[in-house]
Write an enzyme that holds these catalytic residues in place. Structure first.
Site, PDB file in Angstrom:
ATOM      1  CD  GLN A 116     -34.124  16.444  24.606  1.00  0.00           C
ATOM      2  OE1 GLN A 116     -32.996  16.902  24.645  1.00  0.00           O
ATOM      3  NE2 GLN A 116     -34.361  15.222  24.147  1.00  0.00           N
ATOM      4  NE  ARG A 144     -30.498  12.405  14.965  1.00  0.00           N
ATOM      5  CZ  ARG A 144     -30.852  13.391  14.168  1.00  0.00           C
ATOM      6  NH1 ARG A 144     -30.194  14.512  14.151  1.00  0.00           N
ATOM      7  NH2 ARG A 144     -31.885  13.262  13.370  1.00  0.00           N
ATOM      8  CB  CYS A 145     -28.249   7.003  20.635  1.00  0.00           C
ATOM      9  SG  CYS A 145     -27.365   6.996  22.194  1.00  0.00           S
ATOM     10  CD  GLU A 183     -32.807   8.786  19.734  1.00  0.00           C
ATOM     11  OE1 GLU A 183     -32.894   9.733  20.527  1.00  0.00           O
ATOM     12  OE2 GLU A 183     -33.034   7.629  20.072  1.00  0.00           O
TER      13      GLU A 183
END
Lengths: 164, 806
Positions: free
Chosen positions: B237, B384-385, B760
């Site tokens: 990522q 996802r945050c 997110e």
């Protein structure tokens, strides 16, 4: 080491013939031996459906099938569903309705959906959700996948009617 | 080069497919045809396959490793152990959190599934056979899986840190303690609590879970010994960060390392970290001189790479009798597992947990976090945050519900009277953040009206009556959540990872015929960057999005950037894209003025062209300007049309949203049915509504999973109980409802296009919303709080504990 098996397959209309260890998994035959890399490996345990192919007319998770079990089979993967110049209605529909994000589940998802619509050309939303429950998507939340499949079904039925 | 038929301005805007257009995705052609190029699709000539010997024990000494039988197997090329990596100083590696982690077991193992030896063979079957032939002798040690026990225990988990009373984030209180992080004024907060009319307390456990993207992690390393170049493909990522870290660790100069993130099959935080598999594939390629692939299987993924959450949170919230919140106190015991491998900006060892005052105007607050080692897998990534924001929002949204119970008040009204007011922005929070913009009351009112909140409460109350009279066995829960996120790290002055400042970048080249390529420091994992960044650029420079290629993920070609996670792509790289576009436009304006034979100031940009002010019939299109830029000698202007921007954001962005979930619960089976889910999101300026909606659907579904069943569970021996998709809950189409999406638009005042990031939000707001719905169903029967995940069994247990079963 057990004796190698003499395997014959038809993959996306092409005949293949080779020797393989009996323990070779169909997904590895496709991806590594034949370089048909559309089907993916997501879980190794037949839960996620990223490896879904159509084998002798049935949806099969190729990560948990030995090559010996597939001997003589006719197999269709995502690569066999459409061509860049003549896409399958589902391939168009998934794009149109944003039915994919990272794309990793998509080949298995569309391959399964194509079979589902053969089995049931006019499914209800509930039937689509039930019929697709063997394919996991982590990105879309399914809403647009369901929409894509229902839209493809309508389009395919309309085309069929027009042809008749 | 002018069009034969003059288009209207409206047509010209539409042709661009720029900002606000629900443009279909350019990525989809390859993905729908099975032509994606993911890590396991990469197949280089002569490539070898690596596989790990992993520890079956959660805590044990490694007495010996015998590789003889494995090496004797035909096709096995090498078996690496810590002893082989030690001369290269690669048997340990630095973590992103300032700790260090064993690459291969160095004398002991600290969690089940830990990497012990790395087998390299000619194919993956032989590698798997050889893994079975490596003989490892262990002596098991007592196991600690509970962080509170760890802080009391005499057992030392990390002997390598013996005697170190201070770590990367300050003093250590105990040999199993990692750090204490404190924000806010504890004394003042305690004083407010002591004097308060009402104080509500609650302890909650945010369980350990895992991002579990459908594609697992992997890498292919290829050392070209002839040219001295190392190429590493991987599920990264943050490819540039990987290149820098690889250079620092290996001693290979950074220009000789090329890192490529190919298509990534979902990330959700799992692919931010640096894992032993990446290091081992690189070392193995350097040793063997041929490419080496490592791809983990699902069980390895769930057991060893990057868990999320595992926070024990103790809260106190004080208020006046009529519900005005006066203070908030939060203490977290954070289970980091065997190594502190959290992926947080350096100065924030608990990420942005300090946004836990939420969307409310809370004058005084305190947050303390203690990080602890246990015999569980390392990680602590943001699933996802943005860096622990999910934990923070779950915490405050639960505390609000608990306070509402304490006050006997409606939880929607309690939120409303405590929201930060529209006129209070930019708002300085008690824990040090400056919220950029918001209009919470408008969003909340819109949401409650859309679902007919009062009607729902009436129906719920009727249901409770019917239940008590024995007319139904089903209860109804109304889940509320209002969240504020903090995303888009930078600014560089606050945020760095391993010393690397968290800016991001975009480089644009306009081609002579008026098409373009733009490269960014980020990397899409399904977000659709190739589609949406082209839209930003189309609106900025007047070239149709369809004529702009977006490229990411190749460190040899893309400008340096810190990657994609924490919803930072749009806030940071999206801003860089707009800024680079504006540089293009500035030069193009000078060229256009020359071509039109007027002064620079006498032309203005209009959609896709430069127009002479007051004479709209006199213009040059961007395509004409591009051609001239390359092919016409213009005095005082260099040929070419390209630009690069490195963007260091002045502040983070603060997206927010209002969610409502309506749920029916079968008291006798514990099965929840989601009847309705309404999600209003405000992510500032909206780039592509179709993509935004897709992100909302996906994030809500991941939230549903976490709230209603997904968990990485351990037994007392440190065995992972949820290592396959049989046990680890990923919802299918059958369990997931249709969602209703809605929005308001409150642009970020400091972002060049006002966008805030959205990917997110649904996860952050969704987890408390689903959870609150479950607990709200039992509020009338005295439930105050019960921990996630609310799977059928736990819901049934809740009903049982409340005496609701016959």
């Amino acid at each position: 080491m057990p004796e190698k098996l003499h395997i014959k397959l038809n993959v996306n209309g092409k005949s293949e013939e080779f020797l393989a260890e009996p323990r070779e998994l169909l997904i590895h035959t496709l991806r590594e031996r034949l370089r048909v890399t559309g089907p993916h490996i997501g879980c190794d345990s037949s839960h996620c459906g990223a490896c879904t192919v159509t084998l002798n007319g049935k949806s099969v998770k190729s990560c948990t099938m030995f090559i010996g079990q597939a001997n003589g089979a006719e197999i269709t993967t995502i690569e066999g569903l459409g061509t860049p110049d003549a896409l399958h209605v589902l391939q168009e529909s998934f794009r149109e309705h944003h039915g994919l994000q990272c794309g990793f589940c998509t080949p298995g998802m569309i391959t399964r959906a194509a079979k589902l619509l053969e089995e049931n050309p006019s499914p209800s939303e509930e039937e689509v959700r039930f019929g697709m429950a063997g394919n996991i998507c982590r990105c879309t939340g399914y809403q647009n996948i369901v929409k894509s499949i229902l839209a493809a079904a309508s389009e395919m039925n309309a085309a069929k009617e027009a042809a008749e | 080069m002018k069009d034969d038929v003059e288009l209207t301005r409206e047509d010209r805007v539409a042709n661009l497919k720029g900002m606000g257009c629900a443009r279909k995705r350019v990525e989809d052609a390859r993905f729908t045809q099975g032509k994606g190029n993911y890590i396991d699709d990469i197949n280089l000539p002569g490539m070898l396959h690596g596989d790990f010997v992993r520890s079956p024990y959660a805590h044990a000494k490694v007495l010996s490793i015998n590789t003889e039988a494995a090496m004797a197997l035909d096709g096995v090329i090498a078996v690496l152990t810590a002893k082989d990596l030690e001369p290269l100083s690669l048997h340990w590696m630095p973590t992103l959190a300032g700790d260090k982690q064993m690459v291969l077991a160095d004398g002991k193992v600290l969690f089940q599934g830990q990497e012990v030896a790395f087998v390299v063979a000619t194919d993956r079957y032989i590698a798997a056979d050889a893994v079975e032939l490596v003989e490892v002798e262990y002596e098991d040690l007592p196991v600690i899986t509970d962080p509170f026990e760890a802080l009391k225990s005499d057992i030392v988990l990390r002997e390598d840190l013996a005697g170190q009373t201070s770590g990367a984030h300050g003093p250590r209180k105990h040999h199993n303690h990692i750090f204490t992080w404190e924000v806010g004024d504890e004394e003042a907060t305690n004083q407010v609590m002591d004097e308060a009319e009402v104080v509500a307390e609650e302890t909650m456990y945010y369980h350990r879970t895992h991002p579990c993207p459908l594609e697992t992690c992997g890498s292919v390393a290829s050392m070209d010994k002839v040219n001295g170049k190392l190429t590493v493909y991987g599920t990264f990522q943050a490819p540039h960060v990987v290149r820098t870290v690889a250079s620092l660790l290996s001693g290979i100069e950074e220009h000789n390392i090329r890192v490529i993130s190919p298509d990534i099959g979902g990330g959700f935080g799992n692919k931010v970290g640096v894992y032993p598999g990446y290091v081992c594939s690189i070392v193995a390629s350097i040793v063997t001189g041929v490419p080496v692939k490592w791809v983990e299987d699902r069980m390895e993924n769930l057991m060893s790479t990057a868990f999320a959450r595992d926070y024990w949170m103790k809260g106190r919230i004080s208020a006046t009798k009529d519900g005005k919140i006066t203070g908030l106190h939060c203490h977290v015991t954070a289970d980091h597992g065997a190594f502190d491998a959290c992926a947080d900006p350096t100065k924030f060892p608990a990420g942005f947990m300090s946004v836990c005052t939420g969307s409310y105007d809370i004058p005084v607050a305190y947050l303390g976090v203690d990080g602890v080692y246990t015999n569980k897998a390392p990680g602590g990534v943001s699933y996802r945050c943005s860096f622990r924001v999910t934990e923070a929002v779950y915490f405050i949204e639960r505390m609000i519900e608990v306070l509402a119970i304490e006050l006997n008040m409606d939880a929607a009204e309690l939120r409303r009277i405590n929201f930060i007011g529209k006129d209070q922005f930019p708002y300085q929070s008690a824990l040090g953040w400056e919220y950029d913009s918001g209009d919470y009351h408008t969003a909340w009112d819109k949401a409650l009206k859309a679902v007919d909140y009062e009607g729902l409460r009436r129906e719920q109350s009727e249901r409770v009556t019917a239940f008590k009279q024995g007319e139904t066995r089903s209860l109804m829960g109304i889940g509320l959540a209002f969240f504020t996120e903090i995303v888009g790290a930078g600014p560089v002055k606050n945020c760095d990872i391993l010393g690397m400042g968290m800016f991001d970048s975009c480089e644009i080249r306009i081609h002579p015929t008026g098409s373009a390529i733009a490269r960014l420091g980020t990397i899409s994992q399904g977000q659709g960057h190739a589609t949406t960044f082209a839209q930003i650029l189309a609106s900025e420079i007047g070239i149709p999005a369809d004529s702009i290629t977006i490229e990411e993920g190749d460190t040899d070609t893309a400008p340096y950037g810190l990657g994609t996670y924490g919803s930072r792509s749009t806030p940071v790289a999206g801003a860089a894209t707009a800024m680079a576009g504006r540089k293009i436009r500035a030069k193009a304006q000078m060229i256009a003025a020359y071509l039109l034979e007027v002064h620079d100031d006498d032309v203005e940009f209009d959609v896709d062209r430069f127009v002479v002010k007051g004479a709209p019939e006199r213009f040059k299109t961007m395509a004409e300007v591009a051609y001239a830029a390359y092919n016409q000698a213009i005095p005082g202007i260099e040929p070419g049309l390209e630009a690069v921007s490195y963007y260091d954001p002045p502040n983070m962005t603060y997206p927010f949203g209002a969610y409502v979930c309506v749920m029916d619960i079968d008291v006798d089976t514990g099965v929840p049915t989601i009847r309705r889910f309404y999600a209003l999101d405000d992510c500032g300026t909206r780039i592509n509504p179709m993509v935004i909606e897709g992100q909302i659907h996906g994030g809500l579904t991941e939230a549903l999973a976490v709230a209603l069943g997904q968990e990485i569970a351990y037994d007392d021996m440190g065995n992972v109980k949820t290592g396959t998709l049989m046990d680890f809950f990923l919802p299918t189409a059958w369990e997931v409802p249709n969602y209703e999406t809605d929005h308001t638009v409150t642009p970020s005042p400091h972002h060049p296009i006002g966008a805030k990031g959205v990917g997110e939000s649904p996860h952050v707001g969704g987890v408390p919303c689903f959870s609150n719905a479950v607990m709200d169903a039992f509020r009338a029967f005295g439930l105050r709080h019960s921990n996630m995940p609310h799977d059928h069994w736990r819901i049934w247990q809740t009903a049982q504990d409340l005496g609701l079963h016959k």
